[in-house]
Design an enzyme around this catalytic site. Structure first.
Site, PDB file in Angstrom:
ATOM      1  N   ARG A  29     -34.581 -90.517   0.090  1.00  0.00           N
ATOM      2  CA  ARG A  29     -33.613 -91.345   0.811  1.00  0.00           C
ATOM      3  C   ARG A  29     -33.120 -92.518  -0.030  1.00  0.00           C
ATOM      4  O   ARG A  29     -32.933 -93.618   0.487  1.00  0.00           O
ATOM      5  CB  ARG A  29     -34.193 -91.876   2.119  1.00  0.00           C
ATOM      6  CG  ARG A  29     -34.527 -90.802   3.128  1.00  0.00           C
ATOM      7  CD  ARG A  29     -33.267 -90.191   3.714  1.00  0.00           C
ATOM      8  NE  ARG A  29     -33.611 -89.101   4.611  1.00  0.00           N
ATOM      9  CZ  ARG A  29     -33.723 -89.243   5.940  1.00  0.00           C
ATOM     10  NH1 ARG A  29     -33.498 -90.384   6.485  1.00  0.00           N
ATOM     11  NH2 ARG A  29     -34.030 -88.212   6.666  1.00  0.00           N
ATOM     12  N   ARG A  33     -28.974 -95.641   4.700  1.00  0.00           N
ATOM     13  CA  ARG A  33     -28.529 -96.769   5.522  1.00  0.00           C
ATOM     14  C   ARG A  33     -28.960 -98.148   5.045  1.00  0.00           C
ATOM     15  O   ARG A  33     -28.441 -99.149   5.512  1.00  0.00           O
ATOM     16  CB  ARG A  33     -28.971 -96.557   6.967  1.00  0.00           C
ATOM     17  CG  ARG A  33     -28.109 -95.525   7.675  1.00  0.00           C
ATOM     18  CD  ARG A  33     -28.632 -95.254   9.049  1.00  0.00           C
ATOM     19  NE  ARG A  33     -30.004 -94.771   8.945  1.00  0.00           N
ATOM     20  CZ  ARG A  33     -30.771 -94.488   9.982  1.00  0.00           C
ATOM     21  NH1 ARG A  33     -30.332 -94.660  11.191  1.00  0.00           N
ATOM     22  NH2 ARG A  33     -31.993 -94.034   9.797  1.00  0.00           N
ATOM     23  N   ARG A  42     -20.102 -95.029   6.380  1.00  0.00           N
ATOM     24  CA  ARG A  42     -20.498 -94.422   7.649  1.00  0.00           C
ATOM     25  C   ARG A  42     -19.732 -94.990   8.841  1.00  0.00           C
ATOM     26  O   ARG A  42     -19.597 -94.330   9.864  1.00  0.00           O
ATOM     27  CB  ARG A  42     -22.011 -94.585   7.870  1.00  0.00           C
ATOM     28  CG  ARG A  42     -22.842 -93.556   7.189  1.00  0.00           C
ATOM     29  CD  ARG A  42     -22.818 -92.235   7.960  1.00  0.00           C
ATOM     30  NE  ARG A  42     -23.650 -92.310   9.150  1.00  0.00           N
ATOM     31  CZ  ARG A  42     -23.204 -92.390  10.394  1.00  0.00           C
ATOM     32  NH1 ARG A  42     -21.920 -92.413  10.631  1.00  0.00           N
ATOM     33  NH2 ARG A  42     -24.034 -92.441  11.414  1.00  0.00           N
ATOM     34  N   ASP A  78     -28.398 -82.924   4.169  1.00  0.00           N
ATOM     35  CA  ASP A  78     -29.488 -83.085   5.134  1.00  0.00           C
ATOM     36  C   ASP A  78     -30.231 -81.776   5.323  1.00  0.00           C
ATOM     37  O   ASP A  78     -29.681 -80.692   5.178  1.00  0.00           O
ATOM     38  CB  ASP A  78     -28.988 -83.619   6.476  1.00  0.00           C
ATOM     39  CG  ASP A  78     -30.147 -84.126   7.332  1.00  0.00           C
ATOM     40  OD1 ASP A  78     -30.821 -85.062   6.900  1.00  0.00           O
ATOM     41  OD2 ASP A  78     -30.385 -83.560   8.414  1.00  0.00           O
ATOM     42  N   TYR A 155     -38.132 -78.276  14.224  1.00  0.00           N
ATOM     43  CA  TYR A 155     -36.871 -78.841  14.731  1.00  0.00           C
ATOM     44  C   TYR A 155     -36.175 -77.851  15.658  1.00  0.00           C
ATOM     45  O   TYR A 155     -35.655 -78.217  16.711  1.00  0.00           O
ATOM     46  CB  TYR A 155     -35.925 -79.180  13.577  1.00  0.00           C
ATOM     47  CG  TYR A 155     -36.034 -80.594  13.084  1.00  0.00           C
ATOM     48  CD1 TYR A 155     -35.526 -81.662  13.829  1.00  0.00           C
ATOM     49  CD2 TYR A 155     -36.643 -80.883  11.880  1.00  0.00           C
ATOM     50  CE1 TYR A 155     -35.628 -82.958  13.374  1.00  0.00           C
ATOM     51  CE2 TYR A 155     -36.751 -82.184  11.409  1.00  0.00           C
ATOM     52  CZ  TYR A 155     -36.239 -83.217  12.164  1.00  0.00           C
ATOM     53  OH  TYR A 155     -36.344 -84.499  11.713  1.00  0.00           O
TER      54      TYR A 155
END
Ligand code: CP3
Length: 350
Positions: A29, A33, A42, A78, A155
């Site tokens: 990562r 963010r 974003r 992702d 998931y």
């Protein structure tokens, strides 16, 4: 023809357990963010649109690598995108985690997950790989990645993040036939996907089993290991792989076992719940190791970060085969200057 520059980079040398001038460092990562430029982007672009725009994906990662001075880039993408062409509805609901709209809750629903016959529907990822490779300093390798079958299955069954994975475990423990069919389908898809990323320009790949730590070693061995091994054994020959999980240090020797008997350079990714020296002993010094600073340390200050880097490097003891990384992804609250301080500390102290 001479070798491309990345062949002799500290990252690729460390992965092959050759001596290095400095310990290579990159971060899971590393683009995300915590970076104001990412947040600005974003603001105008939903995350999925971003992932499907190869120019933007390449730009985000190239700018990040330049800014941080890390020793490797990872494709900006992702883990869950592969589930879309397999028939799942994927959404990143405002700020929260990912949501799959049509989860496979019961054994009878497992067949709704489609076989991935080709990577055609994921061509935007291969373009992102190609564009990132083309723009990247030739002395830096590019890491391709995918979710491991267990994390993807979890998931797909839970429909999103989970605290205890009880639905996934219920299916796994109660219907081995349905479980193996699901895992087999995911393993074939992931193998195809990673090989396509290698063909598109990735020099090595990382298999993320972020959720496998919810399992004990016996269940990991029985329900997960054969499928992850089949992915790794199906990769293009000689391409190095990093096998990463979090949460349960007892799994580390099994993550190593998933490399099977071939001579592919093998790296096991380790989180902070175990000392790096103990982890390396458990994995075996015939494999390389990646890790393992607690990402929360990056919320402190450069002097604490330096102290903790020194400690991890001391445990690595100058043995060839250490790739410095966090034990998991950079937290969104991290001050960017602390990430730069980490990279500088690893380079300077190693
Ligand atoms: O490392 C990088 O910089 C490359 C890009 C990358 C992303 N996701 C971008 C992303 C990588 C390698 C991943 C892998 C990933 N995705 C994993 C495995 C690693 C891990 O953290 O265990 C997992 C479990 C996912 C699934 C996922 N994607 C979650 C749980 C979330 C939401 C929570 C979060 O951390 O944001 C995402 C969204 C996501 N993936 C973002 C980014 C930059 C944030 C999206 C946003 O801008 O809102």
């Amino acid at each position: 023809m001479s070798d491309p520059a990345w062949v002799h980079s500290p990252m690729m040398r460390a992965v092959r357990r050759e001596p290095v001038e400095w310990t290579p460092v990159w971060l899971m990562r590393q683009a995300g963010r915590y970076l104001p430029e990412y947040r600005r982007l974003r603001h105008s672009t939903p995350f999925l649109d971003l992932c499907k725009n190869p120019d933007l994906c390449a730009r985000i990662m190239l700018e990040t690598v330049e800014r941080l001075g890390v020793d490797a880039a990872i494709v900006f993408s992702d883990l869950l995108l592969i589930l879309e062409p397999m028939g799942m509805r994927l959404e990143y609901a405002g700020g929260g985690g990912p949501v799959l709209g049509n989860p496979l809750r019961m054994a009878a629903e497992v067949d709704r997950l489609l076989e991935l016959e080709s990577v055609g529907a994921l061509e935007f990822v291969m373009e992102a790989v190609g564009k990132t490779r083309a723009g990247l300093n030739p002395s830096l390798p590019l890491v391709g990645f995918a979710g491991a079958p267990f994390t993807l299955a979890a998931y797909a069954i839970e429909g999103g993040s989970s605290r205890d994975y009880r639905l996934a475990k219920r299916l796994m423990y109660s219907d081995t036939g349905a479980w193996d069919a699901l895992m087999g389908r995911l393993a074939r898809a992931v193998t195809l996907y990673l090989n396509a990323q290698i063909d598109a320009g990735a020099q090595l790949v990382q298999l993320f089993d972020s959720w496998a730590g919810c399992l004990g070693p016996d269940d990991y061995r029985r329900y997960v290991l054969p499928h992850s091994r089949s992915v790794i054994e199906g990769l293009r020959p000689d391409v190095p792989a990093i096998h990463f999980a979090t949460g349960n240090p007892a799994l580390l020797p099994l993550l190593g076992e998933a490399f099977g008997k071939k001579k592919r350079p093998a790296v096991v990714g380790v989180d902070w719940r175990i000392r790096l020296d103990d982890a390396w002993r458990a994995i075996g010094h015939d494999r390389a190791i990646q890790g393992n600073l607690d990402p929360a340390v990056l919320l402190t200050d450069p002097s604490e970060i330096r102290r903790r880097v020194k400690e991890i490097l001391r445990q690595a003891a100058g043995r060839p085969g250490h790739v410095f990384n966090l034990g998991h992804g950079v937290l969104p609250q991290t001050p960017p200057e602390n990430v730069v301080a980490l990279v500088e500390a690893v380079h300077e102290l190693s």
